[in-house]
Design a protein around this motif. Sequence first.
Motif, mmCIF file in Angstrom:
data_model
loop_
_atom_site.group_PDB
_atom_site.id
_atom_site.type_symbol
_atom_site.label_atom_id
_atom_site.label_comp_id
_atom_site.label_asym_id
_atom_site.label_seq_id
_atom_site.Cartn_x
_atom_site.Cartn_y
_atom_site.Cartn_z
ATOM 1 N N HIS A 292 -46.879 4.831 16.807
ATOM 2 C CA HIS A 292 -47.569 6.118 16.730
ATOM 3 C C HIS A 292 -47.246 6.820 15.408
ATOM 4 C CE1 HIS A 292 -49.210 10.005 18.014
ATOM 5 N NE2 HIS A 292 -48.109 10.551 17.497
ATOM 6 N N ARG B 42 -51.826 9.114 22.536
ATOM 7 C CA ARG B 42 -52.110 9.249 21.109
ATOM 8 C C ARG B 42 -51.959 10.692 20.641
ATOM 9 N NH1 ARG B 42 -56.879 8.399 19.386
ATOM 10 N NH2 ARG B 42 -56.290 7.533 17.360
ATOM 11 N N LEU C 145 -43.484 12.022 22.526
ATOM 12 C CA LEU C 145 -44.270 11.514 21.402
ATOM 13 C C LEU C 145 -44.455 12.635 20.385
ATOM 14 C CD1 LEU C 145 -45.703 8.776 20.834
ATOM 15 C CD2 LEU C 145 -47.812 9.868 21.576
ATOM 16 N N ASP D 123 -45.233 13.326 15.941
ATOM 17 C CA ASP D 123 -45.761 12.672 14.745
ATOM 18 C C ASP D 123 -44.681 12.357 13.725
ATOM 19 O OD1 ASP D 123 -48.185 12.941 15.940
ATOM 20 O OD2 ASP D 123 -48.859 14.638 14.702
#
Length: 569
Positions: free
Chosen positions: A104, A163, A306, A308
């Motif tokens: 990711h 995502r 998750l 970035d």
Amino acid sequence: MLSLSPQQMDLLAQVARERFVHRVAAYFALQWPAMLERLGDRYGAFIDLAVQHAQKHQLAEGPCVARYVNLWFVWGPAFEDKPGFEWAKDILIDTRRSEFIKPHQLVRRTLDELQRLHAASAGRPHTGLPPTDFEAADARVVADLADLGRLGDVVPSNVQVARLSCDLDAIDIGTIDTAWRHEYRLTDKDWQRVPGPAAAPRLRIDTSQPLPPQRLHVLTHAPGEGPPARLQVKVRALGGCGDHTHPRVAFTGGHGLWEWRGHEATAVSWPVHAAPTLPVPDGLVAGIAHESSPQWHTLQVASCGLRDHGAPLGEVATPVLSYPADQWLLELRHTTKPATCRLERDGIAQDGSAWQRGFARLHDDFKASTDQLLLAFERTSGATAAQLDIEPSLMAGQAGLSWGWREGPQGLVDDPVMRLEGWLDMVACALQLQLSGELSLAGARARLRLRAQGSTPLRTRIRRDSKLPLLPEVLAPTVVKLRYPFELEMDPIVTPDHVALHPTAPATGAIVGEAGLRAKPGNGGVQLFLTLRIEPVATTLAIHDPVLGTSRQARPLLPAMTLLDWSLG
């Protein structure tokens, strides 16, 4: 049931891997036809090597492997080892990042790099991959290869790959609604209820200090026994998975499961209860400084984990131990029979009759032991017409003790300490004891008297409100030792043969013991205690016979025995 050998399992895994690589190769041949044309017969080896590199970086789930392989088509083979791609290397070798986070973040950084390259072209012709095309290609990989399975596994699987960034930025944990907390404090010999320590410092968990504590500790009340403390959790989320699933706060325990999700979880509080108070052995409502077992709960704060950029906070799970916040006061007065007792919990009177019975048992046990003492004197010394005269005063006086759990200096993350404070102003033992009787030996007779007397005060103060020193070290100065040596007197009785009997040396032995406060064996806590023992008593007697002369004989008078072993608490 089918059973396979290790060799057969290895063969199946190899077949599964070959199918995995074949499907990845077939998929990307359609996505990147120009690369297939360029590599020709080397295309299969290119894909196989990319999968090997994914394995080296602990990527095994099908979509995760495929997202990494897709990047080889953008940056070239083993791009993470090339100059200028140190950012990729840092992501892949970081053990704090899971196998879902690594691809990711590689994808997000690739988008940033592609956007930077396009911006740098400033209107000039640019043949690089448009960021939007790459983002669309990555989305197709995740969707189309969700059922790819785990690399080398025989059993198929379907993995949902997030995502959208969904992580925890910071967690703030603290207790509220604790203004009811009071403690008993000693001023001279008067007790006052005063507010407890200031509110415990709040706990903050974020990426700069991500490690959750081994456990949290909360002081509160059992249901129906007083107001509860409330545990408060505030969550600052980073992004969100879009379906109000995260952040998620959950609290499990004997009550079952309580949970909050999405916006509700950003600031939430709830009552935490301790285990109900149970009577300790001896029928006491509460033992002195008895460290009851805490109630166990579990706190979880979760997200997709998750983000970035950087290592994620992901999920925090920690046990929460709740302890009874009850503060106790015990005041004793034992100057007459029966003893009087005042027992309080948080300002409310409690039943103190068991403490009164404990002091009554002290006298009963001592009376029973003195009966045995007289019998032992008769049997050991051989005295007849034996008598026991005794004037005891045992654990007489006054005492006041207060105890209860208190938070450690660091609050929630610190083990609480059992606070103990008080004073004793007592006489541990005051005793005047005399055993008497008539002794006949080798024609001689004498009246003997065996005496022991003494008085030992027990005056001390005690205070413990921190973990160190340990409880046994704090209690040691409260213990007094006593020793009352025996003295022997003998008056000869004239006989027709004028044989005389008298001692040639002082009697050995004494009444010895200890009294004060000590750690309670087995169940924990503290107890008042008094022990009295008899050391063996003996002497040497001279027998003077006008005809036969003088002879000597060692004579035991009392055996070693326990006179009293009393405790209360």
